[in-house]
Design a protein around this motif. Structure first.
Motif, PDB file in Angstrom:
ATOM      1  N   ALA A 255      34.901  69.044  66.222  1.00  0.00           N
ATOM      2  CA  ALA A 255      36.288  68.916  65.797  1.00  0.00           C
ATOM      3  C   ALA A 255      36.634  67.465  65.506  1.00  0.00           C
ATOM      4  O   ALA A 255      36.017  66.537  66.039  1.00  0.00           O
ATOM      5  N   THR A 256      37.643  67.272  64.664  1.00  0.00           N
ATOM      6  CA  THR A 256      38.302  65.973  64.557  1.00  0.00           C
ATOM      7  C   THR A 256      39.488  66.008  65.516  1.00  0.00           C
ATOM      8  O   THR A 256      40.224  67.003  65.585  1.00  0.00           O
ATOM      9  N   VAL A 257      39.664  64.937  66.294  1.00  0.00           N
ATOM     10  CA  VAL A 257      40.614  64.958  67.408  1.00  0.00           C
ATOM     11  C   VAL A 257      41.476  63.706  67.381  1.00  0.00           C
ATOM     12  O   VAL A 257      40.977  62.606  67.126  1.00  0.00           O
ATOM     13  N   LEU A 258      42.760  63.881  67.666  1.00  0.00           N
ATOM     14  CA  LEU A 258      43.678  62.766  67.869  1.00  0.00           C
ATOM     15  C   LEU A 258      44.191  62.834  69.301  1.00  0.00           C
ATOM     16  O   LEU A 258      44.776  63.844  69.701  1.00  0.00           O
ATOM     17  N   GLU A 259      43.954  61.773  70.074  1.00  0.00           N
ATOM     18  CA  GLU A 259      44.533  61.677  71.416  1.00  0.00           C
ATOM     19  C   GLU A 259      45.609  60.595  71.412  1.00  0.00           C
ATOM     20  O   GLU A 259      45.321  59.424  71.181  1.00  0.00           O
ATOM     21  N   CYS A 260      46.845  60.994  71.694  1.00  0.00           N
ATOM     22  CA  CYS A 260      47.948  60.040  71.821  1.00  0.00           C
ATOM     23  C   CYS A 260      48.234  59.756  73.287  1.00  0.00           C
ATOM     24  O   CYS A 260      47.999  60.613  74.147  1.00  0.00           O
ATOM     25  N   PHE A 261      48.753  58.558  73.565  1.00  0.00           N
ATOM     26  CA  PHE A 261      49.023  58.132  74.947  1.00  0.00           C
ATOM     27  C   PHE A 261      47.716  58.167  75.755  1.00  0.00           C
ATOM     28  O   PHE A 261      47.627  58.753  76.829  1.00  0.00           O
ATOM     29  N   SER A 262      46.696  57.514  75.234  1.00  0.00           N
ATOM     30  CA  SER A 262      45.335  57.705  75.756  1.00  0.00           C
ATOM     31  C   SER A 262      45.086  57.081  77.122  1.00  0.00           C
ATOM     32  O   SER A 262      44.199  57.520  77.846  1.00  0.00           O
ATOM     33  N   HIS A 263      45.823  56.015  77.489  1.00  0.00           N
ATOM     34  CA  HIS A 263      45.580  55.294  78.740  1.00  0.00           C
ATOM     35  C   HIS A 263      44.114  54.871  78.786  1.00  0.00           C
ATOM     36  O   HIS A 263      43.675  54.058  77.967  1.00  0.00           O
ATOM     37  N   THR A 264      43.315  55.402  79.697  1.00  0.00           N
ATOM     38  CA  THR A 264      41.911  54.995  79.802  1.00  0.00           C
ATOM     39  C   THR A 264      40.998  55.781  78.868  1.00  0.00           C
ATOM     40  O   THR A 264      39.775  55.635  78.926  1.00  0.00           O
ATOM     41  N   GLY A 265      41.579  56.636  78.021  1.00  0.00           N
ATOM     42  CA  GLY A 265      40.769  57.395  77.071  1.00  0.00           C
ATOM     43  C   GLY A 265      40.097  58.610  77.663  1.00  0.00           C
ATOM     44  O   GLY A 265      39.060  59.061  77.154  1.00  0.00           O
ATOM     45  N   SER A 266      40.666  59.178  78.696  1.00  0.00           N
ATOM     46  CA  SER A 266      39.996  60.259  79.416  1.00  0.00           C
ATOM     47  C   SER A 266      39.799  61.518  78.560  1.00  0.00           C
ATOM     48  O   SER A 266      38.736  62.145  78.597  1.00  0.00           O
ATOM     49  N   PHE A 267      40.816  61.904  77.779  1.00  0.00           N
ATOM     50  CA  PHE A 267      40.640  63.071  76.910  1.00  0.00           C
ATOM     51  C   PHE A 267      39.679  62.757  75.773  1.00  0.00           C
ATOM     52  O   PHE A 267      38.913  63.624  75.335  1.00  0.00           O
ATOM     53  N   LEU A 355      48.518  65.486  73.202  1.00  0.00           N
ATOM     54  CA  LEU A 355      49.693  64.692  73.573  1.00  0.00           C
ATOM     55  C   LEU A 355      49.830  64.707  75.087  1.00  0.00           C
ATOM     56  O   LEU A 355      50.159  65.731  75.672  1.00  0.00           O
ATOM     57  N   ASP A 356      49.590  63.565  75.715  1.00  0.00           N
ATOM     58  CA  ASP A 356      49.696  63.451  77.175  1.00  0.00           C
ATOM     59  C   ASP A 356      50.557  62.237  77.512  1.00  0.00           C
ATOM     60  O   ASP A 356      50.063  61.233  78.025  1.00  0.00           O
ATOM     61  N   PRO A 357      51.865  62.333  77.244  1.00  0.00           N
ATOM     62  CA  PRO A 357      52.740  61.167  77.402  1.00  0.00           C
ATOM     63  C   PRO A 357      53.104  60.887  78.846  1.00  0.00           C
ATOM     64  O   PRO A 357      52.961  61.761  79.713  1.00  0.00           O
ATOM     65  N   PRO A 358      53.597  59.694  79.135  1.00  0.00           N
ATOM     66  CA  PRO A 358      54.151  59.411  80.463  1.00  0.00           C
ATOM     67  C   PRO A 358      55.447  60.202  80.644  1.00  0.00           C
ATOM     68  O   PRO A 358      55.945  60.818  79.696  1.00  0.00           O
ATOM     69  N   TYR A 390      44.419  73.290  67.056  1.00  0.00           N
ATOM     70  CA  TYR A 390      45.026  73.396  68.379  1.00  0.00           C
ATOM     71  C   TYR A 390      45.866  72.173  68.733  1.00  0.00           C
ATOM     72  O   TYR A 390      45.487  71.038  68.453  1.00  0.00           O
ATOM     73  N   LEU A 391      47.005  72.460  69.354  1.00  0.00           N
ATOM     74  CA  LEU A 391      47.866  71.439  69.935  1.00  0.00           C
ATOM     75  C   LEU A 391      47.698  71.497  71.444  1.00  0.00           C
ATOM     76  O   LEU A 391      47.932  72.542  72.070  1.00  0.00           O
ATOM     77  N   VAL A 392      47.276  70.378  72.026  1.00  0.00           N
ATOM     78  CA  VAL A 392      47.140  70.261  73.484  1.00  0.00           C
ATOM     79  C   VAL A 392      48.268  69.343  73.937  1.00  0.00           C
ATOM     80  O   VAL A 392      48.324  68.179  73.530  1.00  0.00           O
ATOM     81  N   THR A 393      49.168  69.853  74.752  1.00  0.00           N
ATOM     82  CA  THR A 393      50.373  69.087  75.076  1.00  0.00           C
ATOM     83  C   THR A 393      50.704  69.198  76.553  1.00  0.00           C
ATOM     84  O   THR A 393      50.451  70.229  77.181  1.00  0.00           O
ATOM     85  N   ALA A 394      51.259  68.117  77.104  1.00  0.00           N
ATOM     86  CA  ALA A 394      51.540  68.072  78.538  1.00  0.00           C
ATOM     87  C   ALA A 394      52.856  67.358  78.798  1.00  0.00           C
ATOM     88  O   ALA A 394      53.349  66.588  77.971  1.00  0.00           O
ATOM     89  N   SER A 395      53.410  67.622  79.977  1.00  0.00           N
ATOM     90  CA  SER A 395      54.577  66.891  80.476  1.00  0.00           C
ATOM     91  C   SER A 395      54.401  66.685  81.968  1.00  0.00           C
ATOM     92  O   SER A 395      54.109  67.635  82.701  1.00  0.00           O
ATOM     93  N   CYS A 396      54.584  65.440  82.417  1.00  0.00           N
ATOM     94  CA  CYS A 396      54.499  65.144  83.850  1.00  0.00           C
ATOM     95  C   CYS A 396      55.872  64.827  84.423  1.00  0.00           C
ATOM     96  O   CYS A 396      55.990  64.233  85.491  1.00  0.00           O
TER      97      CYS A 396
END
Length: 457
Positions: A255-267, A355-358, A390-396
């Motif tokens: 896949a081609t992937v975009l990770e936003c709010f990467s921090h340490t790049g874990s995803f 999308l894994d924002p603060p 696919y959209l992978v999205t989170a909220s903390c």
């Protein structure tokens, strides 16, 4: 021991397992207690309910640490609690790095400890825990035998307890950078300058859950597996493109992937591990991107990752504007000079957008603004997902309740003309257990959606 007598008309949250007692639930205090010291908690009939530490300066005036009488939060007490923490993690987490103490959920409200191999990072968030720092360090040393413990109590919540923000080593000689393993990946963590304790363990299982999304995309490029002859007269399966040529790139199906709010790049790391073809790793912080670069290099993924330092909101909008301009060009009757660059720039799409924002809503009053923020990034994010991707999205944000989070994403999908299929819904990992009745522990929402366009169905 001093006693806190609760009001008769209060809600029975304590009896249901919630360890917080607010100032307006207290009828009176009997006896003398130093701020941060232990008190017994009784109901209006003087029936014993629990023991907790007391801070009259805090709206959360008592935090419960035991449901049986407890004389002192001494080293022996913390040793017992830490042994229970260790037993739980050894059962459920097959790694040497994890959240070792998770505050209220481990019956130690106000204390966070993350384990990075033989280095520990601790947060003492309340007056009651701050008074016990010596006992905490002694007990951690006895149970885990660390080479060093670093304190990251540089958080604003301490000020609500009448405490200053502090950070620095409190035991041994902890190094600034540690390398840990997660799901078979090597990750370098900056325990001094990284966000919070340096790393977010709560998404460990969620990061692993993206594995099925990372392969199965070669067919879109016209690549198929075909039988090709071998030199010895046999046959072998190999990827072949539309022109009949064998494809030698090993990640042709990725896949081609975009990770936003990467921090340490874990995803990003997990995407590469699971076979992604190309990953765009984005964060507004140059420090975060430098950390992500080191982690990508550490795992040998450099050739498949591009790094972008940018505001995620601006970046997503610019890509969508480019898409819209491209669509307008395609709709024009007259021939368009495609050599002329798009004025809006951007216009890229990806198979998977993460999308894994603060936290956007740190208080209840901030929820309205947070809803706008979550809708904005998810609206633009899903517009950049290739059809059927696919959209992978989170909220903390705890105050962004699960139903509100899903409702916000649904509204974004409606505005974007998309139909979303929920594939997976998850919370925090097993090293972040949740006490039933303590809603504040249910903070992390994580979802995977398949994204389809209405006009394509």
């Amino acid at each position: 021991m001093a006693r806190v007598i609760l009001q008769r008309s209060r809600k029975k949250r304590l009896e249901k397992g919630h360890p917080w007692i607010f100032k307006n639930e207290i009828e009176r205090l009997e006896g003398n207690v130093e701020p941060g010291g232990l008190v017994e908690v009784v109901d209006h009939r003087n029936r014993y309910l629990a023991t907790g530490y007391y801070n009259p300066a805090s709206q959360i005036t008592v935090r419960v640490v035991s449901y049986t009488p407890l004389e002192a939060m001494d080293t022996a007490f913390f040793v017992r609690r830490f042994q229970e923490c260790l037993k739980h993690r050894e059962r459920f987490v097959k790694e040497d790095a994890y959240r070792f103490v998770y505050g209220e959920a481990d019956f130690l409200p106000g204390l966070i400890v993350d384990k990075f191999g033989d280095v520990l990072v601790a947060q003492l968030l309340t007056l009651g825990m701050d008074r016990c720092r010596e006992q905490i360090v002694e007990a951690l040393s006895e149970v885990l035998h660390p080479v060093g413990i670093y304190e990251r109590s540089d958080v604003a919540v301490r000020e609500m307890e009448g405490l200053e923000q502090v950070k620095g080593p409190i035991f041994g000689q902890p190094p600034r950078h540690v390398i840990v393993s997660e799901n078979g990946l090597k990750i370098e963590v900056d325990i001094e300058q990284g966000q919070k304790t340096g790393y977010f363990f709560d998404q460990r299982e969620n990061r692993a859950s993206i594995k099925p999304l990372m392969t199965g995309w070669g067919g879109r490029s016209g690549i198929t597996l075909q039988e090709l002859p071998t030199e010895d007269g046999g046959v072998r399966l190999a990827p072949v493109n539309r022109n009949g040529k064998e494809v030698t790139f090993p990640y042709w199906d990725g896949a081609t992937v975009l990770e936003c709010f990467s921090h340490t790049g874990s995803f990003t790391l997990h995407a590469c591990k699971y076979g992604a073809k190309k990953v765009t790793c984005l964060d507004i912080s140059e420090h975060a991107i430098e950390s992500a670069k080191r982690n990508v290099e550490l795992n040998g993924f450099t050739d498949r990752v591009e790094f972008v330092v940018a505001d995620a909101f601006d970046y997503l909008r610019s890509q969508v504007k480019g898409l819209e301009e491209r669509a307008r060009r395609a709709a024009q009757d007259a021939k368009v000079d495609t050599s002329v660059p798009l004025t809006a720039g951007g216009g890229r799409t990806w198979d998977v957008v993460i999308l894994d924002p603060p936290a956007f809503a740190k208080t209840k009053a901030a929820v309205k603004g947070a809803v706008r923020g979550y809708k904005d990034i998810n609206l633009h994010g899903m517009k950049l997902v290739n059809e059927g991707g696919y959209l992978v999205t989170a909220s903390c944000s705890y105050h962004m309740r699960p139903d509100l989070f899903l409702e916000t994403i649904l509204e974004a999908a409606e505005d974007a003309g998309k139909v979303l299929r929920l594939v997976e819904w998850r919370a925090a990992g097993k090293d972040h257990p949740q006490i039933l009745g303590v809603d504040e522990g249910h903070y992390l929402k994580f979802a995977i959606f398949e994204v389809r366009s209405k006009h394509a169905l």
